[in-house]
Design an enzyme around this catalytic site. Structure first.
Site, PDB file in Angstrom:
ATOM      1  N   HIS A  54      -5.930   1.741  -4.439  1.00 52.98           N
ATOM      2  CA  HIS A  54      -4.911   1.316  -3.473  1.00 52.98           C
ATOM      3  C   HIS A  54      -4.465  -0.116  -3.760  1.00 52.98           C
ATOM      4  CE1 HIS A  54      -8.096  -0.700  -0.695  1.00 52.98           C
ATOM      5  NE2 HIS A  54      -8.671  -0.384  -1.841  1.00 52.98           N
TER       6      HIS A  54
ATOM      7  N   CYS B 129       0.817  -1.222   0.000  1.00 52.02           N
ATOM      8  CA  CYS B 129       0.000   0.000   0.000  1.00 52.02           C
ATOM      9  C   CYS B 129       0.850   1.272   0.000  1.00 52.02           C
ATOM     10  CB  CYS B 129      -0.956  -0.010   1.183  1.00 52.02           C
ATOM     11  SG  CYS B 129      -0.146  -0.013   2.802  1.00 52.02           S
TER      12      CYS B 129
ATOM     13  N   HIS C 232      -2.535   1.199   6.770  1.00 49.81           N
ATOM     14  CA  HIS C 232      -2.846   1.156   5.345  1.00 49.81           C
ATOM     15  C   HIS C 232      -3.039   2.580   4.806  1.00 49.81           C
ATOM     16  CE1 HIS C 232      -4.063  -0.777   1.655  1.00 49.81           C
ATOM     17  NE2 HIS C 232      -5.183  -0.080   1.610  1.00 49.81           N
TER      18      HIS C 232
END
Length: 540
Positions: free
Chosen positions: A515, A457, A503
């Site tokens: 993402h 991420c 994240h």
């Protein structure tokens, strides 16, 4: 006598010997004598008697002797004694449910060995009647000699087995008051022992389960939130140099921000919060018990990883499956603290990490001094200008570096870019989304930063912005302090960095983000509010 006849005779004879040994033991007890004859049978053998007749006599004698001696009739059930008298001894000896003897293993081995040796003997073929008769006589003589030898040996082993059984019997009576006779256990007694053992094992299993539950019980440690002052306003409350509205503004205490109580003066609280010390008006803040209760809501506890790569498990056990991996120094939001474990939130969901490999810290938002605010605003403005300049310089290179788009993702990519184009925001932010969405469908790789071969991420966000000349750290927690805070998802614009616990993603527009999600999904476009958003940061 043929081969089959020899086998039947041997089986019957040995079975009778076993019963006869028990009979003689009873006789010795009745006569108060420990001496047992070394050979012989406890029944008279009349001329013309068969082995079956001898066996019947022995069984009758045993029943009589048991009655005289006062011993419990438990060597055999009554029905089994009758069946024993009518059935071949070989069938009785090989059926463990008929005679339950502690010495039966030794006796059985002798019988089976004898049968095996007899069956493997070779009886020569004869062709004449005289030769047949001679061979039969030799077989009868050999049978008699063999039977006498085996009888003596079997009796000796039976005597030893009975003595050992009586010693075991004495010990068993003292320990459990289970009555036995001559080394044999009654059927009902044996079944009771098995039942008691099963009950004992069940009790032990339940105890172990209860112990495990007690060991894994959640231990809650109370945190001390006393002495806090928490702002409860729509935006912020000014921190002044003196307890008066005439005082100079030295900082701002934003809503849900926390300070430490120093003293109260004329309805004003003197606080220390971050690098700011001054007075806030009491009507805009809470203190005491109300502040302690509110502190649990406004504070955020983090678990900081202190090992190279930490496994996040589905349950609070080292035997549980691994949910995901997090790198060293990663900061994860704590959902719950357990005994030896911490429940945290990561991209794959809530999981558990060992308390040994994380350190805990509870953070509050503090006041911002006047100097800090001015420095922050200047820094944000400078970073914004640098980002725009770098993006303009690399714009031509961006088009040349675009990867081939997968046909399966064309519709998703086109929709995302259309959403970004129609959303409010800077042109540069929309260019960030146009560039990022072309990698939809590419793989997720933990620790990776390649937009084509795989990235995680933070690696994805870092590499996207690197294309525009902006250097970002490869850390989702570090990205939470970059750029400027836009004030929540409702104020997000295309290109903003949306930060979660463990994240990050890039805001597309219309409540969506692009993402690098998980190893199963790769780089995707999904709903931005699928998890709790910690902050939204704007670079351009």
């Amino acid at each position: 006598m043929n081969k089959r006849g020899v086998r039947i005779a041997a089986c019957t004879l040995l079975g009778t010997v076993a019963l006869s040994g028990y009979q003689m033991r009873l006789e010795a007890k009745i006569n108060h004598s420990a001496d047992v004859p070394s050979a012989g049978f406890g029944a008279a053998i009349e001329q013309g008697s068969t082995i079956q007749d001898l066996q019947d006599d022995v069984i009758q004698n045993i029943a009589y002797l048991e009655s005289v001696s006062g011993l419990k009739h438990n060597i055999l059930l009554a029905s089994e004694k009758v069946a024993l008298a009518d059935a071949p001894v070989s069938a009785v000896l090989v059926n463990p449910t008929v005679v339950k003897s502690k010495a039966s293993a030794e006796v059985m081995q002798d019988v089976l060995s004898t049968i095996a040796e007899i069956e493997t003997e070779t009886i020569p073929e004869v062709s004449t009647q005289e030769e047949t008769q001679a061979v039969g006589e030799q077989a009868d003589t050999a049978e008699q000699e063999y039977a006498e030898t085996e009888t003596t040996q079997t009796m000796e082993s039976l005597i030893d087995a009975i003595k050992e059984a009586e010693e075991a019997e004495s010990s068993a009576v003292e320990d459990s008051e289970v009555k036995t006779s001559a080394g044999f256990s009654a059927t009902d007694t044996y079944e009771d022992i098995e039942t008691e053992t099963a009950d004992s094992e069940t009790t032990e299993e339940v105890t172990e389960e209860e112990t495990t539950e007690e060991e894994t019980e959640t231990v809650e440690e109370a945190q001390d939130f006393s002495g806090l002052v928490i702002a409860r306003v729509s935006n912020y409350v000014n921190v002044r140099s003196i307890p008066s509205e005439e005082g100079e503004i030295v900082g701002k205490l934003y809503d849900k921000s926390v300070g430490e109580f120093v003293e109260e003066e004329n309805g004003w609280y003197k606080i220390t919060s971050g690098n700011c010390t001054g007075y806030v008006k009491g009507e805009f803040c809470v203190v005491g018990d109300e502040a302690e209760a509110l502190a649990k809501e406004v504070g955020t506890t983090y678990a900081i990883v202190n090992t190279t790569t930490l496994k996040v498990r589905q349950e609070a056990s080292t035997e549980s499956a691994v949910l995901g991996l997090v790198p060293i120094e990663e900061e994860l939001v704590v959902v719950e603290e357990l005994d030896g474990w911490v429940k945290i939130a990561i991209e794959e969901g809530d999981g558990y990490v060992s308390r040994d490999y994380v350190s805990l810290r509870t953070d509050f938002v503090h006041a911002e001094s006047k100097e800090e605010e001015e420095a922050r605003l200047a820094k944000e403005a400078k970073a914004r200008e640098e980002a725009r300049a770098a993006a303009a310089a690399t714009e031509s290179a961006r088009a040349a570096q675009q990867a081939a788009r997968s046909e399966a993702n064309q519709e998703v990519i086109a929709a995302a870019q259309g959403t970004a184009a129609s959303s409010e925001g800077s042109a540069m932010g929309k260019e960030v989304i146009n560039y990022a969405t072309q990698f939809v469908g590419n793989p997720y790789v933990y620790g990776g930063s390649s937009l084509t071969n795989g990235a995680d991420c933070s690696g994805f966000v870092m590499s996207v912005y690197a294309n525009f000349g902006v250097g970002l750290p490869h850390s989702s927690s570090a990205m939470r302090s970059l750029g400027s805070d836009v004030g929540g998802l409702e104020n997000a614009q295309p290109g903003d960095i949306v930060c979660y616990s463990g994240h990050v993603g890039l805001y597309v527009g219309n409540g969506q983000i692009v993402h690098a999600s998980t190893s199963k999904t790769g780089i995707i476009v999904s709903n931005a509010s699928y998890r709790k958003v910690l902050t939204v940061r704007r670079i351009f």
